[in-house]
Design a protein around this motif. Sequence first.
Motif, PDB file in Angstrom:
ATOM      1  N   ALA A 292       0.850  -1.070  -0.019  1.00 31.86           N
ATOM      2  CA  ALA A 292      -0.002  -0.265   0.127  1.00 31.86           C
ATOM      3  C   ALA A 292       0.942   1.148  -0.093  1.00 31.86           C
ATOM      4  O   ALA A 292       1.914   1.332   0.605  1.00 31.86           O
ATOM      5  CB  ALA A 292      -0.908   0.047   1.167  1.00 31.86           C
ATOM      6  N   ARG A 293       0.380   2.247  -0.781  1.00 32.41           N
ATOM      7  CA  ARG A 293       1.012   3.625  -0.604  1.00 32.41           C
ATOM      8  C   ARG A 293      -0.086   4.652  -1.134  1.00 32.41           C
ATOM      9  O   ARG A 293      -1.053   4.360  -1.698  1.00 32.41           O
ATOM     10  CB  ARG A 293       2.290   3.644  -1.418  1.00 32.41           C
ATOM     11  N   GLU A 294       0.271   5.942  -0.996  1.00 29.70           N
ATOM     12  CA  GLU A 294      -0.541   7.204  -1.448  1.00 29.70           C
ATOM     13  C   GLU A 294       0.406   7.699  -2.612  1.00 29.70           C
ATOM     14  O   GLU A 294       1.674   7.790  -2.582  1.00 29.70           O
ATOM     15  CB  GLU A 294      -0.743   8.006  -0.518  1.00 29.70           C
ATOM     16  N   ALA A 295      -0.378   8.215  -3.605  1.00 29.38           N
ATOM     17  CA  ALA A 295       0.258   9.023  -4.695  1.00 29.38           C
ATOM     18  C   ALA A 295      -0.470  10.401  -4.948  1.00 29.38           C
ATOM     19  O   ALA A 295      -1.812  10.460  -4.850  1.00 29.38           O
ATOM     20  CB  ALA A 295       0.115   8.260  -5.918  1.00 29.38           C
ATOM     21  N   GLN A 296       0.221  11.498  -5.158  1.00 31.35           N
ATOM     22  CA  GLN A 296      -0.475  12.641  -5.222  1.00 31.35           C
ATOM     23  C   GLN A 296      -0.910  12.915  -6.712  1.00 31.35           C
ATOM     24  O   GLN A 296      -0.195  12.391  -7.623  1.00 31.35           O
ATOM     25  CB  GLN A 296       0.448  13.843  -4.916  1.00 31.35           C
ATOM     26  N   LEU A 297      -2.138  13.349  -6.846  1.00 36.65           N
ATOM     27  CA  LEU A 297      -2.571  13.534  -8.151  1.00 36.65           C
ATOM     28  C   LEU A 297      -2.604  14.850  -8.664  1.00 36.65           C
ATOM     29  O   LEU A 297      -3.176  15.789  -8.302  1.00 36.65           O
ATOM     30  CB  LEU A 297      -4.071  13.208  -7.987  1.00 36.65           C
TER      31      LEU A 297
ATOM     32  N   TRP B 279       1.126  20.907  -3.020  1.00 35.00           N
ATOM     33  CA  TRP B 279       0.589  20.175  -1.906  1.00 35.00           C
ATOM     34  C   TRP B 279      -0.830  20.308  -1.895  1.00 35.00           C
ATOM     35  O   TRP B 279      -1.617  19.484  -0.833  1.00 35.00           O
ATOM     36  CB  TRP B 279       1.201  21.002  -0.648  1.00 35.00           C
ATOM     37  N   ALA B 280      -1.659  21.046  -2.484  1.00 33.68           N
ATOM     38  CA  ALA B 280      -3.053  21.130  -2.326  1.00 33.68           C
ATOM     39  C   ALA B 280      -3.899  19.989  -3.300  1.00 33.68           C
ATOM     40  O   ALA B 280      -5.048  19.922  -2.987  1.00 33.68           O
ATOM     41  CB  ALA B 280      -3.628  22.593  -2.895  1.00 33.68           C
ATOM     42  N   ASN B 281      -3.068  19.498  -4.026  1.00 32.78           N
ATOM     43  CA  ASN B 281      -3.688  18.347  -4.762  1.00 32.78           C
ATOM     44  C   ASN B 281      -4.183  17.341  -4.007  1.00 32.78           C
ATOM     45  O   ASN B 281      -3.593  16.862  -3.089  1.00 32.78           O
ATOM     46  CB  ASN B 281      -2.821  17.868  -6.056  1.00 32.78           C
ATOM     47  N   PRO B 282      -5.397  16.447  -4.446  1.00 36.26           N
ATOM     48  CA  PRO B 282      -5.713  15.457  -3.805  1.00 36.26           C
ATOM     49  C   PRO B 282      -4.703  13.906  -3.771  1.00 36.26           C
ATOM     50  O   PRO B 282      -4.010  14.196  -4.927  1.00 36.26           O
ATOM     51  CB  PRO B 282      -7.061  14.856  -4.546  1.00 36.26           C
ATOM     52  N   THR B 283      -4.699  12.986  -3.049  1.00 38.27           N
ATOM     53  CA  THR B 283      -4.095  12.132  -3.294  1.00 38.27           C
ATOM     54  C   THR B 283      -5.170  10.682  -3.369  1.00 38.27           C
ATOM     55  O   THR B 283      -6.121  10.719  -3.250  1.00 38.27           O
ATOM     56  CB  THR B 283      -3.366  11.789  -1.849  1.00 38.27           C
ATOM     57  N   ALA B 284      -4.438   9.676  -3.937  1.00 38.28           N
ATOM     58  CA  ALA B 284      -5.155   8.400  -4.185  1.00 38.28           C
ATOM     59  C   ALA B 284      -4.430   7.114  -3.330  1.00 38.28           C
ATOM     60  O   ALA B 284      -3.101   7.399  -3.126  1.00 38.28           O
ATOM     61  CB  ALA B 284      -4.913   8.261  -5.784  1.00 38.28           C
TER      62      ALA B 284
ATOM     63  N   CYS C 129       3.265  -9.214  -9.842  1.00 39.39           N
ATOM     64  CA  CYS C 129       3.513  -8.653 -11.152  1.00 39.39           C
ATOM     65  C   CYS C 129       3.696  -6.932 -11.062  1.00 39.39           C
ATOM     66  O   CYS C 129       4.339  -6.545 -12.217  1.00 39.39           O
ATOM     67  CB  CYS C 129       2.372  -8.866 -12.198  1.00 39.39           C
ATOM     68  N   GLY C 130       3.550  -6.517 -10.005  1.00 40.76           N
ATOM     69  CA  GLY C 130       3.953  -4.939  -9.904  1.00 40.76           C
ATOM     70  C   GLY C 130       2.859  -3.947 -10.442  1.00 40.76           C
ATOM     71  O   GLY C 130       2.717  -2.680 -10.299  1.00 40.76           O
ATOM     72  N   TYR C 131       1.577  -4.508 -10.805  1.00 37.20           N
ATOM     73  CA  TYR C 131       0.688  -3.727 -11.359  1.00 37.20           C
ATOM     74  C   TYR C 131      -0.025  -3.016 -10.251  1.00 37.20           C
ATOM     75  O   TYR C 131       0.063  -3.180  -9.349  1.00 37.20           O
ATOM     76  CB  TYR C 131      -0.498  -4.536 -11.921  1.00 37.20           C
ATOM     77  N   ILE C 132      -0.114  -1.567 -10.691  1.00 33.67           N
ATOM     78  CA  ILE C 132      -0.685  -0.542  -9.645  1.00 33.67           C
ATOM     79  C   ILE C 132      -2.397  -0.286  -9.638  1.00 33.67           C
ATOM     80  O   ILE C 132      -2.570  -0.048 -10.872  1.00 33.67           O
ATOM     81  CB  ILE C 132      -0.019   0.626  -9.672  1.00 33.67           C
ATOM     82  N   HIS C 133      -2.820  -0.687  -8.658  1.00 33.01           N
ATOM     83  CA  HIS C 133      -4.287  -0.218  -8.723  1.00 33.01           C
ATOM     84  C   HIS C 133      -4.416   1.005  -7.981  1.00 33.01           C
ATOM     85  O   HIS C 133      -4.067   1.223  -6.714  1.00 33.01           O
ATOM     86  CB  HIS C 133      -5.184  -1.291  -7.878  1.00 33.01           C
ATOM     87  N   TRP C 134      -5.230   2.065  -8.703  1.00 29.65           N
ATOM     88  CA  TRP C 134      -5.554   3.367  -7.967  1.00 29.65           C
ATOM     89  C   TRP C 134      -6.820   3.623  -7.648  1.00 29.65           C
ATOM     90  O   TRP C 134      -7.792   3.288  -8.492  1.00 29.65           O
ATOM     91  CB  TRP C 134      -5.061   4.459  -9.079  1.00 29.65           C
ATOM     92  N   PHE C 135      -7.210   4.173  -6.432  1.00 28.47           N
ATOM     93  CA  PHE C 135      -8.279   4.443  -5.971  1.00 28.47           C
ATOM     94  C   PHE C 135      -8.273   5.890  -5.187  1.00 28.47           C
ATOM     95  O   PHE C 135      -7.554   6.107  -4.594  1.00 28.47           O
ATOM     96  CB  PHE C 135      -8.666   3.425  -4.848  1.00 28.47           C
ATOM     97  N   LEU C 136      -9.371   6.705  -5.770  1.00 27.77           N
ATOM     98  CA  LEU C 136      -9.748   7.824  -5.102  1.00 27.77           C
ATOM     99  C   LEU C 136     -10.251   7.629  -3.942  1.00 27.77           C
ATOM    100  O   LEU C 136     -11.059   6.611  -3.747  1.00 27.77           O
ATOM    101  CB  LEU C 136     -10.709   8.809  -5.923  1.00 27.77           C
ATOM    102  N   PRO C 137     -10.093   8.464  -3.114  1.00 28.85           N
ATOM    103  CA  PRO C 137     -10.677   8.319  -1.549  1.00 28.85           C
ATOM    104  C   PRO C 137     -12.328   8.393  -1.675  1.00 28.85           C
ATOM    105  O   PRO C 137     -12.908   9.137  -2.651  1.00 28.85           O
ATOM    106  CB  PRO C 137     -10.255   9.642  -0.790  1.00 28.85           C
ATOM    107  N   SER C 138     -12.919   7.699  -0.775  1.00 29.49           N
ATOM    108  CA  SER C 138     -14.384   7.723  -0.817  1.00 29.49           C
ATOM    109  C   SER C 138     -15.005   9.161  -0.354  1.00 29.49           C
ATOM    110  O   SER C 138     -14.361   9.953   0.341  1.00 29.49           O
ATOM    111  CB  SER C 138     -15.047   6.715   0.100  1.00 29.49           C
TER     112      SER C 138
END
Length: 71
Positions: free
Chosen positions: A31-36, A48-53, A61-70
């Motif tokens: 698990a990790r967070e990424a800035q959008l 710094w004001a951008n949302p994170t996912a 396999c290293g595939y990254i699944h991205w989810f926006l906060p609910s």
Amino acid sequence: MGLFGKEESERVQVAGLTLHCEICKNDRFWAREAQLNTAVATFFNFDWANPTADCYVCDRCGYIHWFLPSR
């Protein structure tokens, strides 16, 4: 120490369901967070004001699944 500071990958639940990798069907993730980033915020140095996912990286396999906060 494992990837992203954890000792081992974990099972993840999203919306009450166990997440499985779309590519290899594995059920263990890092698990990790990424800035959008947006062009406007970057132009004015307000990244710094951008949302994170929330991101879950498949430990097979290293595939990254991205989810926006609910909301």
